[in-house]
Design an enzyme around this catalytic site. Sequence first.
Site, PDB file in Angstrom:
ATOM      1  N   LYS A  22       0.721  -1.175   0.064  1.00  0.00           N
ATOM      2  CA  LYS A  22       0.051  -0.046  -0.063  1.00  0.00           C
ATOM      3  C   LYS A  22       0.831   1.156  -0.127  1.00  0.00           C
ATOM      4  CE  LYS A  22      -2.283  -1.301   3.719  1.00  0.00           C
ATOM      5  NZ  LYS A  22      -1.653  -2.344   4.201  1.00  0.00           N
TER       6      LYS A  22
ATOM      7  N   ARG B 242     -10.016   0.717   8.062  1.00  0.00           N
ATOM      8  CA  ARG B 242      -9.635  -0.691   8.554  1.00  0.00           C
ATOM      9  C   ARG B 242     -10.566  -1.647   9.080  1.00  0.00           C
ATOM     10  NH1 ARG B 242      -3.788   0.334   8.376  1.00  0.00           N
ATOM     11  NH2 ARG B 242      -2.645  -1.887   9.025  1.00  0.00           N
TER      12      ARG B 242
ATOM     13  N   ARG C 199      11.555  -5.634   5.143  1.00  0.00           N
ATOM     14  CA  ARG C 199      11.278  -4.257   4.629  1.00  0.00           C
ATOM     15  C   ARG C 199      12.426  -3.437   5.555  1.00  0.00           C
ATOM     16  NH1 ARG C 199       5.539  -1.786   5.584  1.00  0.00           N
ATOM     17  NH2 ARG C 199       5.882  -2.862   7.329  1.00  0.00           N
TER      18      ARG C 199
ATOM     19  N   ARG D 212      10.960  -1.644  11.223  1.00  0.00           N
ATOM     20  CA  ARG D 212       9.996  -1.192  12.049  1.00  0.00           C
ATOM     21  C   ARG D 212       9.678  -1.991  13.168  1.00  0.00           C
ATOM     22  NH1 ARG D 212       4.913   0.243   8.055  1.00  0.00           N
ATOM     23  NH2 ARG D 212       3.967  -0.977   9.617  1.00  0.00           N
TER      24      ARG D 212
ATOM     25  N   ARG E 219      -0.932  -8.987  13.036  1.00  0.00           N
ATOM     26  CA  ARG E 219      -1.382  -8.041  11.954  1.00  0.00           C
ATOM     27  C   ARG E 219      -1.964  -8.595  10.891  1.00  0.00           C
ATOM     28  NH1 ARG E 219       4.015  -5.326  10.586  1.00  0.00           N
ATOM     29  NH2 ARG E 219       3.088  -4.334   9.117  1.00  0.00           N
TER      30      ARG E 219
HETATM   31  P1  AP5 Z   1       4.848  -1.790   1.814  1.00  0.00           P
HETATM   32  O1  AP5 Z   1       4.435  -0.965   0.728  1.00  0.00           O
HETATM   33  O2  AP5 Z   1       5.501  -0.953   2.991  1.00  0.00           O
HETATM   34  O3  AP5 Z   1       3.338  -2.306   2.477  1.00  0.00           O
HETATM   35  P2  AP5 Z   1       2.196  -1.942   3.123  1.00  0.00           P
HETATM   36  O4  AP5 Z   1       1.071  -2.466   2.526  1.00  0.00           O
HETATM   37  O5  AP5 Z   1       2.114  -0.427   3.086  1.00  0.00           O
HETATM   38  O6  AP5 Z   1       2.457  -2.603   4.449  1.00  0.00           O
HETATM   39  P3  AP5 Z   1       2.421  -1.992   6.005  1.00  0.00           P
HETATM   40  O7  AP5 Z   1       3.117  -3.049   6.911  1.00  0.00           O
HETATM   41  O8  AP5 Z   1       3.145  -0.548   5.847  1.00  0.00           O
HETATM   42  O9  AP5 Z   1       1.021  -1.981   6.098  1.00  0.00           O
HETATM   43  P4  AP5 Z   1       0.291  -2.106   7.467  1.00  0.00           P
HETATM   44  O10 AP5 Z   1      -1.247  -2.214   7.167  1.00  0.00           O
HETATM   45  O11 AP5 Z   1       0.534  -3.226   8.342  1.00  0.00           O
HETATM   46  O12 AP5 Z   1       0.849  -0.733   8.469  1.00  0.00           O
HETATM   47  P5  AP5 Z   1       0.352   0.689   8.739  1.00  0.00           P
HETATM   48  O13 AP5 Z   1       1.611   1.529   8.654  1.00  0.00           O
HETATM   49  O14 AP5 Z   1      -0.547   1.076   7.927  1.00  0.00           O
HETATM   50  O15 AP5 Z   1       5.826  -2.815   1.284  1.00  0.00           O
HETATM   51  C1  AP5 Z   1       6.099  -3.930   2.250  1.00  0.00           C
HETATM   52  C2  AP5 Z   1       7.419  -4.594   1.937  1.00  0.00           C
HETATM   53  O16 AP5 Z   1       7.232  -4.997   0.496  1.00  0.00           O
HETATM   54  C3  AP5 Z   1       8.613  -3.539   1.642  1.00  0.00           C
HETATM   55  O17 AP5 Z   1       9.816  -3.998   1.891  1.00  0.00           O
HETATM   56  C4  AP5 Z   1       8.418  -3.203   0.053  1.00  0.00           C
HETATM   57  O18 AP5 Z   1       9.712  -2.815  -0.430  1.00  0.00           O
HETATM   58  C5  AP5 Z   1       7.958  -4.543  -0.625  1.00  0.00           C
HETATM   59  N1  AP5 Z   1       7.244  -4.402  -1.682  1.00  0.00           N
HETATM   60  C6  AP5 Z   1       6.340  -3.431  -1.934  1.00  0.00           C
HETATM   61  N2  AP5 Z   1       5.822  -3.562  -3.311  1.00  0.00           N
HETATM   62  C7  AP5 Z   1       6.393  -4.813  -3.504  1.00  0.00           C
HETATM   63  C8  AP5 Z   1       6.337  -5.484  -4.844  1.00  0.00           C
HETATM   64  N3  AP5 Z   1       5.246  -5.312  -5.776  1.00  0.00           N
HETATM   65  N4  AP5 Z   1       7.117  -6.640  -5.145  1.00  0.00           N
HETATM   66  C9  AP5 Z   1       7.885  -7.118  -4.207  1.00  0.00           C
HETATM   67  N5  AP5 Z   1       8.312  -6.261  -3.080  1.00  0.00           N
HETATM   68  C10 AP5 Z   1       7.251  -5.317  -2.837  1.00  0.00           C
HETATM   69  O19 AP5 Z   1      -0.079   0.483  10.099  1.00  0.00           O
HETATM   70  C11 AP5 Z   1       0.781   0.067  11.190  1.00  0.00           C
HETATM   71  C12 AP5 Z   1      -0.082   0.082  12.514  1.00  0.00           C
HETATM   72  O20 AP5 Z   1      -0.522   1.401  12.749  1.00  0.00           O
HETATM   73  C13 AP5 Z   1      -1.395  -0.941  12.558  1.00  0.00           C
HETATM   74  O21 AP5 Z   1      -0.844  -2.384  12.743  1.00  0.00           O
HETATM   75  C14 AP5 Z   1      -2.259  -0.333  13.447  1.00  0.00           C
HETATM   76  O22 AP5 Z   1      -1.960  -0.634  14.761  1.00  0.00           O
HETATM   77  C15 AP5 Z   1      -1.920   1.184  13.239  1.00  0.00           C
HETATM   78  N6  AP5 Z   1      -3.196   1.562  12.380  1.00  0.00           N
HETATM   79  C16 AP5 Z   1      -2.880   2.357  11.025  1.00  0.00           C
HETATM   80  N7  AP5 Z   1      -3.887   2.651  10.360  1.00  0.00           N
HETATM   81  C17 AP5 Z   1      -4.743   2.503  11.336  1.00  0.00           C
HETATM   82  C18 AP5 Z   1      -6.315   2.307  11.340  1.00  0.00           C
HETATM   83  N8  AP5 Z   1      -6.990   2.900  10.088  1.00  0.00           N
HETATM   84  N9  AP5 Z   1      -7.057   1.632  12.331  1.00  0.00           N
HETATM   85  C19 AP5 Z   1      -6.545   1.233  13.457  1.00  0.00           C
HETATM   86  N10 AP5 Z   1      -5.135   1.168  13.661  1.00  0.00           N
HETATM   87  C20 AP5 Z   1      -4.327   1.673  12.578  1.00  0.00           C
END
Ligand code: AP5
Length: 217
Positions: A17, A92, A131, A163, A174
């Site tokens: 994402k 979410r 990552r 992270r 997660r």
């Molecule tokens: P990346 O692009 O970083 O993936 P992502 O989908 O953004 O993964 P996240 O871990 O950031 O999502 P998340 O939903 O767990 O975390 P968030 O920060 O939102 O890519 C991942 C890896 O893959 C990288 O190494 C990249 O290089 C690689 N990659 C990417 N594309 C690729 C491809 N095509 N091919 C190969 N490799 C690839 O949330 C964190 C925490 O915050 C949550 O757990 C929760 O506690 C809280 N939070 C955030 N939003 C909310 C909400 N709305 N409600 C409640 N809690 C929330």
Amino acid sequence: MAVGKDTIMLGAPGAGKGTQAKILSQELGILHVSTGDILRANVAGGTELGAKAKAYMDRGDLVPDDLIVDMVRARLQEDDCAHGVLFDGFPRTLPQAEALTQVLQETGRGEARVVAIEVAEEELVRRLSGRRVCRGCGHISHVDSLPPGQVTCPDCGGELYQRSDDSPEPIRQRLQVHAKQTEPLLEYYGSRGGLLRVDGTGPPESVAERALTALRS
Ligand code: AP5
């Protein structure tokens, strides 16, 4: 409600994402808003919100809906959101999705388009475990695509870090939380008619191309 410019990016942790949001927000000329990034900035800045959110994030649980909805509602009132927002990591849960639908209605922004990035679980775990994120510019990379031993950002030379929630137990949690609380949103948005499913495998540029084709068709 007519379709507006706001776009929601759905996908499991590690689906890409954040990686896609950086490309697509530029291509579409809309602002990238990541709830995870806002929360991490609050934790790093020692704010009251950060203090409330930290324990949930470290465990891999979701931060309570009321905190998130208030945070997004406030962010949407800022001027830079006027021309459209790409939501990364929000909504979410069903209550968050319903709150967003209501906010978009109240503010006359129009119905959001929804892109769901789909990646198999084994690949999600591989991506999250390797990552690395840049402390300077936020660039997201993976150890497999960095020269062995490289600890600085290929873009800006900043420090790369792992992270705290990218370790085995929070990753497992997660993924379980996503399956239980976020996957039902596919049905919610599917029934509203704005859902675009995109294969998230292959190089990021190919995934972005598929997403843009779906959004423009
Ligand atoms: P990346 O692009 O970083 O993936 P992502 O989908 O953004 O993964 P996240 O871990 O950031 O999502 P998340 O939903 O767990 O975390 P968030 O920060 O939102 O890519 C991942 C890896 O893959 C990288 O190494 C990249 O290089 C690689 N990659 C990417 N594309 C690729 C491809 N095509 N091919 C190969 N490799 C690839 O949330 C964190 C925490 O915050 C949550 O757990 C929760 O506690 C809280 N939070 C955030 N939003 C909310 C909400 N709305 N409600 C409640 N809690 C929330």
